[in-house]
Enzyme design. Structure first.
Site, mmCIF file in Angstrom:
data_model
loop_
_atom_site.group_PDB
_atom_site.id
_atom_site.type_symbol
_atom_site.label_atom_id
_atom_site.label_comp_id
_atom_site.label_asym_id
_atom_site.label_seq_id
_atom_site.Cartn_x
_atom_site.Cartn_y
_atom_site.Cartn_z
ATOM 1 N N LYS A 1 -48.818 68.068 -13.853
ATOM 2 C CA LYS A 1 -48.719 68.446 -12.437
ATOM 3 C C LYS A 1 -49.381 69.806 -12.212
ATOM 4 O O LYS A 1 -50.217 69.976 -11.349
ATOM 5 C CB LYS A 1 -47.238 68.472 -12.030
ATOM 6 N N GLU B 1 -48.319 73.233 -23.866
ATOM 7 C CA GLU B 1 -48.413 72.148 -24.850
ATOM 8 C C GLU B 1 -49.512 71.158 -24.453
ATOM 9 O O GLU B 1 -50.319 70.721 -25.272
ATOM 10 C CB GLU B 1 -47.078 71.390 -24.960
ATOM 11 N N GLY C 1 -41.849 66.861 -11.191
ATOM 12 C CA GLY C 1 -42.342 66.300 -12.459
ATOM 13 C C GLY C 1 -41.541 65.094 -12.916
ATOM 14 O O GLY C 1 -42.090 64.059 -13.304
ATOM 15 N N ARG C 2 -40.217 65.202 -12.860
ATOM 16 C CA ARG C 2 -39.373 64.109 -13.377
ATOM 17 C C ARG C 2 -39.297 62.927 -12.413
ATOM 18 O O ARG C 2 -38.655 61.928 -12.705
ATOM 19 C CB ARG C 2 -37.984 64.635 -13.728
ATOM 20 N N GLU D 1 -32.212 67.702 -16.288
ATOM 21 C CA GLU D 1 -33.051 68.743 -15.686
ATOM 22 C C GLU D 1 -32.688 68.894 -14.201
ATOM 23 O O GLU D 1 -32.835 69.973 -13.626
ATOM 24 C CB GLU D 1 -34.546 68.409 -15.856
ATOM 25 N N HIS E 1 -23.607 49.661 -34.224
ATOM 26 C CA HIS E 1 -23.495 49.807 -35.677
ATOM 27 C C HIS E 1 -23.691 51.249 -36.111
ATOM 28 O O HIS E 1 -23.903 51.515 -37.286
ATOM 29 C CB HIS E 1 -24.515 48.886 -36.367
ATOM 30 N N LYS F 1 -39.969 79.488 -22.375
ATOM 31 C CA LYS F 1 -41.437 79.445 -22.317
ATOM 32 C C LYS F 1 -42.009 80.856 -22.402
ATOM 33 O O LYS F 1 -42.982 81.105 -23.098
ATOM 34 C CB LYS F 1 -41.906 78.842 -20.978
HETATM 35 O O1 F6P Z 1 -40.885 72.605 -18.480
HETATM 36 C C1 F6P Z 1 -40.362 71.608 -17.644
HETATM 37 C C2 F6P Z 1 -41.426 70.958 -16.815
HETATM 38 O O2 F6P Z 1 -41.830 71.785 -15.795
HETATM 39 C C3 F6P Z 1 -40.932 69.625 -16.275
HETATM 40 O O3 F6P Z 1 -40.201 69.737 -15.120
HETATM 41 C C4 F6P Z 1 -42.213 68.872 -16.126
HETATM 42 O O4 F6P Z 1 -41.990 67.499 -16.034
HETATM 43 C C5 F6P Z 1 -42.922 69.276 -17.401
HETATM 44 O O5 F6P Z 1 -42.567 70.627 -17.594
HETATM 45 C C6 F6P Z 1 -44.407 69.105 -17.404
HETATM 46 O O6 F6P Z 1 -45.023 69.833 -16.393
HETATM 47 P P1 F6P Z 1 -46.517 69.567 -15.973
HETATM 48 O O7 F6P Z 1 -46.620 68.167 -15.479
HETATM 49 O O8 F6P Z 1 -46.826 70.567 -14.921
HETATM 50 O O9 F6P Z 1 -47.381 69.758 -17.203
#
Ligand code: F6P
Length: 551
Positions: free
Chosen positions: A216, A222, A278-279, A364, A395, A517
């Site tokens: 987003k 990462e 995002g979620r 979240e 199990h 972060k």
């Molecule tokens: O660190 C949490 C977060 O902001 C989530 O809410 C989001 O889904 C994820 O990181 C990834 O964010 P982006 O789509 O901006 O890379």
């Protein structure tokens, strides 16, 4: 938007529920309740009818509630303004107050093209344009007309993203694998651990691989690091053919500037707006890997299934509103019984990533301790969500559910029709029998008399007793189709919404992820330097310094 109350505990219905819990809730015997009321199942179950007329049965009757408690929970929803906040969400108001944004993922599945403006601008056309782009692109990948730089068609799609830009697409492509096309594979890279991308790239060819960089913000460390490694790998395997990037990289993002900076052609960018959290983004361009994998028509059915739940949530009186009921029951256990956790166990192998997806959605969203009125809560909020596919979990950890000391409300999910009815449907019947048996066993238990009648004596007797009375909600779909999955996800989204509204928290921000972060960035720089660190606490200093020594 701004709530009219500070703390949910101040609401009259909350106080009355506290009394009801003491009087009827804590000793509620659900087995007894069934014996006394032959209509209990009808009273506490609801059937959702999807846009394609398929059904999902939600059986809430094995929960620890009676009519009076149920009515009081509905009153609590009313007093806490669930309906008002819901209507504000559907009106595009900025209900995400701390980020001053609308919460408008419901506009992404507005396939009926209702007028859904936000910030004075209609969304239907824009959403449709992106979907059209996704349709063309996914069709080209699927029919082979999109060629890689050497003229070969794409066989492998790698989605690089994390959190909401990963969990939704992973979960949905796994859940709907039965709708995929042979010869077209999807892979997901999320972890910054180099192993994740290295293992996936090992088996791929640059000529036939398409990377979707899903972020987003397009600034998530990462994702950008993984995407850069993918780009380097691609250039290395394509003789440094920079022009070829346009055929092998697409971006799913709201941030065009950063997409261009990264080197992706804006023609290959699929956008969405900041009002998509995002979620809640699998319904947006972030779902492109899903559309490629299951085909656009199926992706649209997935959207329509969610849309049908949105309309149900928006238009159904609270006492029949299925996600509202689900959310209120969670509040009942969380705040009055003191339950800390909530189990979600799909009796469905294809749904094996569903609990992980719901962890982000719920935790979240509702892992907050400050209310919309900017004061700390004096009550519990979001539960710890966990889950694995049953029957495997039976199990492993189900022992604790049946005989442990904790109350763990659980949702069990099953589809009546298997996508793979092998061996004359024998597997499916065994699966289903476990689905029915587990919720029955958790409710009815086994008492001392029964244990003795079965021949147990002496010290063994208490070990074989099951207290029972452990609550479950059973969700029975006809089949996990794209439409049914869309409906199930939207159900949980609105369950989460209902809980957050009752707790008077903002379910749509995520400030809690920031601190870690920021610290990681600082420490990242320190790891490049050989000198030992001493500016952290002693534990962190020693951990970092030992790492430097052992690296
Ligand atoms: O660190 C949490 C977060 O902001 C989530 O809410 C989001 O889904 C994820 O990181 C990834 O964010 P982006 O789509 O901006 O890379």
């Amino acid at each position: 938007m701004a709530s009219t109350f500070k703390l949910s505990t101040d609401l009259p219905a909350w106080k009355e529920l506290e009394q009801l819990y003491q009087k009827e809730g804590k000793n509620f015997d659900v087995k007894q309740a069934f014996a006394e009321d032959p209509k209990r199942f009808d009273e506490f179950s609801r059937v959702f009818t999807n846009y394609d007329d398929s059904k999902i049965l939600y059986d809430f009757s094995k929960n620890l509630v009676n009519k009076e408690i149920f009515a009081k929970l509905i009153e609590l929803a009313k007093q806490s303004g669930v309906e008002k906040l819901r209507d504000e969400m559907f009106a595009g108001d900025h209900i995400n107050t701390t980020e001053d944004r609308a919460v408008y993922h419901v506009a992404l599945r507005n396939r009926a093209k209702r007028n859904m403006p936000v910030d004075g601008k209609d969304t239907a056309q824009e959403v449709d344009d992106v979907l059209q782009h996704m349709k063309e692109f996914s069709n080209q990948i699927r029919d082979g007309s999109w060629k890689g730089y050497t003229g070969k068609q794409i066989t492998d799609v790698v989605n690089i993203g994390i959190g909401g830009s990963d969990l939704g697409p992973v979960m949905v492509t796994e859940a709907l694998k039965a709708y995929s096309k042979p010869g077209l594979n999807v892979h997901f890279v999320s972890n910054i651990d180099g192993t994740h991308i290295a293992e996936i790239l090992k088996n791929l060819s640059a000529e036939t691989t398409l990377f979707l960089v899903a972020s987003k913000t397009f600034t998530t460390a990462e994702t950008i690091t993984n995407a850069t490694s993918a780009k380097n790998w691609f250039l290395k395997h394509s003789n440094d053919n920079k022009e070829a990037i346009a055929k092998h990289f697409a971006a799913l993002s709201t941030n065009e500037k950063e997409v261009v900076n990264f080197g992706i052609d804006p023609k290959n960018m699929f956008g969405f707006e900041s009002w998509v959290g995002g979620r809640y983004s699998v319904w947006s361009a972030i779902g492109l890997s899903v559309a490629i994998f299951i085909g656009f028509d199926n992706f649209e059915k997935f959207l329509k299934g969610a849309e049908a739940v949105d309309q149900h949530f928006l238009n159904t009186p609270l006492e029949n509103n299925i996600p509202v009921i689900g959310g209120l029951l969670n509040v009942w256990y969380n705040n009055f019984f003191g339950a800390q956790t909530h189990l979600i166990a799909p009796f469905d192998q294809y749904l094996h990533r569903f609990p992980a997806y719901l962890q982000q959605l719920s935790m979240e969203s509702n892992g907050k301790s400050v209310t919309r009125a900017n004061v700390f809560t004096n009550y519990q909020t979001g539960a710890i969500i966990f889950g694995e596919p049953a029957t495997n979990a039976q199990h492993s950890f189900f022992q604790l559910l049946h005989q442990g000391t904790k109350l763990i409300p659980a949702d069990f999910i099953l589809a009546a029709q298997s996508q793979n009815p092998i061996e004359n449907n024998k597997h499916q019947k065994m699966l289903a029998s476990n689905f029915f048996a587990q919720s029955e066993a958790l409710m009815v238990g086994k008492n001392e008399e029964q244990v003795k009648a079965e021949g147990a004596t002496g010290g063994l007797v208490p070990h074989k007793i099951f207290s029972g009375n452990r609550p479950t909600t059973s969700i029975l779909a006809q089949k996990i189709t794209p439409a049914a999955l869309g409906a199930l996800i939207a159900y949980y989204e609105h369950v989460t919404f209902t809980e957050g509204a009752v707790w008077n928290i903002n379910s749509f921000d995520q400030w809690g992820v920031e601190l870690g972060k920021v610290l990681a960035k600082v420490i990242g720089k320190q790891l490049d330097d050989k000198k030992p660190v001493e500016d952290h606490d002693p534990s962190t200093n020693n951990l970092i310094n030992t790492f430097k020594e052992w690296e």
